[in-house]
Scaffold this motif. Structure first.
Motif, mmCIF file in Angstrom:
data_model
loop_
_atom_site.group_PDB
_atom_site.id
_atom_site.type_symbol
_atom_site.label_atom_id
_atom_site.label_comp_id
_atom_site.label_asym_id
_atom_site.label_seq_id
_atom_site.Cartn_x
_atom_site.Cartn_y
_atom_site.Cartn_z
ATOM 1 N N THR A 56 0.842 -1.201 0.000
ATOM 2 C CA THR A 56 0.000 0.000 0.000
ATOM 3 C C THR A 56 0.870 1.241 0.000
ATOM 4 O OG1 THR A 56 -1.796 -1.128 1.155
ATOM 5 C CG2 THR A 56 -1.777 1.276 1.279
ATOM 6 N N ASN A 57 1.938 1.221 0.783
ATOM 7 C CA ASN A 57 2.838 2.370 0.845
ATOM 8 C C ASN A 57 3.549 2.594 -0.485
ATOM 9 O OD1 ASN A 57 5.809 3.500 1.713
ATOM 10 N ND2 ASN A 57 4.122 4.387 2.895
ATOM 11 N N CYS A 58 3.826 1.536 -1.239
ATOM 12 C CA CYS A 58 4.427 1.699 -2.569
ATOM 13 C C CYS A 58 3.455 2.408 -3.508
ATOM 14 C CB CYS A 58 4.791 0.342 -3.164
ATOM 15 S SG CYS A 58 6.118 -0.521 -2.324
ATOM 16 N N ASP A 59 2.178 2.135 -3.344
ATOM 17 C CA ASP A 59 1.134 2.711 -4.189
ATOM 18 C C ASP A 59 0.793 4.130 -3.755
ATOM 19 O OD1 ASP A 59 -0.814 2.823 -6.153
ATOM 20 O OD2 ASP A 59 -2.297 1.715 -4.998
ATOM 21 N N ASN A 60 0.769 4.352 -2.461
ATOM 22 C CA ASN A 60 0.419 5.665 -1.906
ATOM 23 C C ASN A 60 1.289 5.907 -0.674
ATOM 24 O OD1 ASN A 60 -0.709 7.910 -0.724
ATOM 25 N ND2 ASN A 60 -2.808 7.268 -1.061
ATOM 26 N N PRO A 61 2.368 6.662 -0.810
ATOM 27 C CA PRO A 61 3.319 6.848 0.289
ATOM 28 C C PRO A 61 2.721 7.439 1.568
ATOM 29 C CG PRO A 61 4.278 7.573 -1.773
ATOM 30 C CD PRO A 61 2.841 7.268 -2.052
ATOM 31 N N ASN A 62 1.537 7.998 1.502
ATOM 32 C CA ASN A 62 0.906 8.547 2.701
ATOM 33 C C ASN A 62 0.082 7.512 3.456
ATOM 34 O OD1 ASN A 62 1.940 11.150 2.212
ATOM 35 N ND2 ASN A 62 0.295 11.528 0.760
ATOM 36 N N LYS A 63 0.024 6.291 2.936
ATOM 37 C CA LYS A 63 -0.741 5.220 3.563
ATOM 38 C C LYS A 63 0.135 3.993 3.719
ATOM 39 C CE LYS A 63 -5.264 6.671 1.902
ATOM 40 N NZ LYS A 63 -6.477 6.264 1.228
ATOM 41 N N GLY A 64 -0.336 3.032 4.447
ATOM 42 C CA GLY A 64 0.406 1.781 4.611
ATOM 43 C C GLY A 64 1.581 1.939 5.557
ATOM 44 N N PHE A 65 2.535 1.033 5.421
ATOM 45 C CA PHE A 65 3.700 1.003 6.299
ATOM 46 C C PHE A 65 4.924 1.517 5.563
ATOM 47 C CE2 PHE A 65 1.171 -2.799 7.763
ATOM 48 C CZ PHE A 65 0.574 -2.125 8.814
ATOM 49 N N GLU A 66 5.750 2.272 6.256
ATOM 50 C CA GLU A 66 6.894 2.923 5.630
ATOM 51 C C GLU A 66 8.129 2.045 5.512
ATOM 52 O OE1 GLU A 66 7.631 6.429 7.875
ATOM 53 O OE2 GLU A 66 5.744 7.368 7.294
ATOM 54 N N ASN A 67 8.180 0.920 6.193
ATOM 55 C CA ASN A 67 9.410 0.129 6.240
ATOM 56 C C ASN A 67 9.353 -1.119 5.371
ATOM 57 O OD1 ASN A 67 10.638 1.911 8.049
ATOM 58 N ND2 ASN A 67 9.604 0.954 9.761
ATOM 59 N N GLY A 68 8.828 -0.977 4.186
ATOM 60 C CA GLY A 68 8.789 -2.109 3.270
ATOM 61 C C GLY A 68 10.178 -2.457 2.771
ATOM 62 N N SER A 69 10.293 -3.618 2.193
ATOM 63 C CA SER A 69 11.587 -4.067 1.687
ATOM 64 C C SER A 69 11.830 -3.519 0.280
ATOM 65 C CB SER A 69 11.637 -5.593 1.653
ATOM 66 O OG SER A 69 10.775 -6.089 0.639
ATOM 67 N N LYS A 70 13.073 -3.628 -0.149
ATOM 68 C CA LYS A 70 13.427 -3.236 -1.508
ATOM 69 C C LYS A 70 12.664 -4.105 -2.507
ATOM 70 C CE LYS A 70 17.412 -2.370 -4.431
ATOM 71 N NZ LYS A 70 18.875 -2.423 -4.533
ATOM 72 N N LEU A 71 12.491 -5.380 -2.164
ATOM 73 C CA LEU A 71 11.754 -6.288 -3.034
ATOM 74 C C LEU A 71 10.312 -5.826 -3.222
ATOM 75 C CD1 LEU A 71 11.672 -8.902 -4.709
ATOM 76 C CD2 LEU A 71 11.091 -10.120 -2.586
ATOM 77 N N ASP A 72 9.683 -5.318 -2.161
ATOM 78 C CA ASP A 72 8.308 -4.819 -2.273
ATOM 79 C C ASP A 72 8.224 -3.744 -3.353
ATOM 80 O OD1 ASP A 72 7.665 -6.454 -0.122
ATOM 81 O OD2 ASP A 72 7.732 -4.825 1.344
ATOM 82 N N SER A 73 9.147 -2.812 -3.312
ATOM 83 C CA SER A 73 9.160 -1.715 -4.281
ATOM 84 C C SER A 73 9.435 -2.223 -5.692
ATOM 85 C CB SER A 73 10.218 -0.687 -3.872
ATOM 86 O OG SER A 73 10.240 0.378 -4.781
ATOM 87 N N ILE A 74 10.375 -3.144 -5.825
ATOM 88 C CA ILE A 74 10.706 -3.699 -7.136
ATOM 89 C C ILE A 74 9.498 -4.398 -7.750
ATOM 90 C CG2 ILE A 74 12.046 -5.497 -8.309
ATOM 91 C CD1 ILE A 74 14.361 -4.747 -6.352
ATOM 92 N N ILE A 75 8.864 -5.261 -6.963
ATOM 93 C CA ILE A 75 7.697 -5.998 -7.460
ATOM 94 C C ILE A 75 6.552 -5.050 -7.781
ATOM 95 C CG2 ILE A 75 5.909 -7.703 -6.862
ATOM 96 C CD1 ILE A 75 8.667 -8.924 -7.502
ATOM 97 N N PHE A 76 6.299 -4.083 -6.901
ATOM 98 C CA PHE A 76 5.209 -3.142 -7.149
ATOM 99 C C PHE A 76 5.432 -2.399 -8.459
ATOM 100 C CE2 PHE A 76 3.086 0.898 -7.079
ATOM 101 C CZ PHE A 76 1.793 0.512 -6.759
ATOM 102 N N HIS A 77 6.617 -1.878 -8.663
ATOM 103 C CA HIS A 77 6.880 -1.088 -9.872
ATOM 104 C C HIS A 77 6.975 -1.962 -11.124
ATOM 105 C CE1 HIS A 77 7.790 1.893 -6.757
ATOM 106 N NE2 HIS A 77 7.245 2.703 -7.658
#
Length: 83
Positions: A56-77
């Motif tokens: 959720t934080n990858c999709d909307n930085p103002n929501k969700g959790f801020e401490n996601g992994s690098k993999l979360d961001s890679i997969i999301f994008h």
């Protein structure tokens, strides 16, 4: 389910992203989706819920959790707008 300290892999994270999009579009309820995916990938409901928060934080930085992994961001994008 047993608590594990194993790291999320690409396949598990991708499945969770699919659940994120299903939940966001109203196709599946949060609790139903979290419980079902957790059983499939042998993760607790809490673990799947936190992963959804990270995505959720990858999709909307103002929501969700801020401490996601690098993999979360890679997969999301990798799949953003092309699920």
């Amino acid at each position: 389910m047993k608590k594990t300290d194993r790291k999320w892999n690409e396949n598990e994270t991708t499945l969770c992203l699919g659940l994120y999009y299903l939940y966001s579009s109203g196709v599946v309820s949060f609790e139903e989706g979290v419980q079902s995916l957790g059983a499939i990938i042998n993760r607790s409901r809490g673990s799947v819920g936190f992963k959804l928060g990270n995505l959720t934080n990858c999709d909307n930085p103002n929501k969700g959790f801020e401490n996601g992994s690098k993999l979360d961001s890679i997969i999301f994008h990798k799949y953003a707008g092309n699920i």
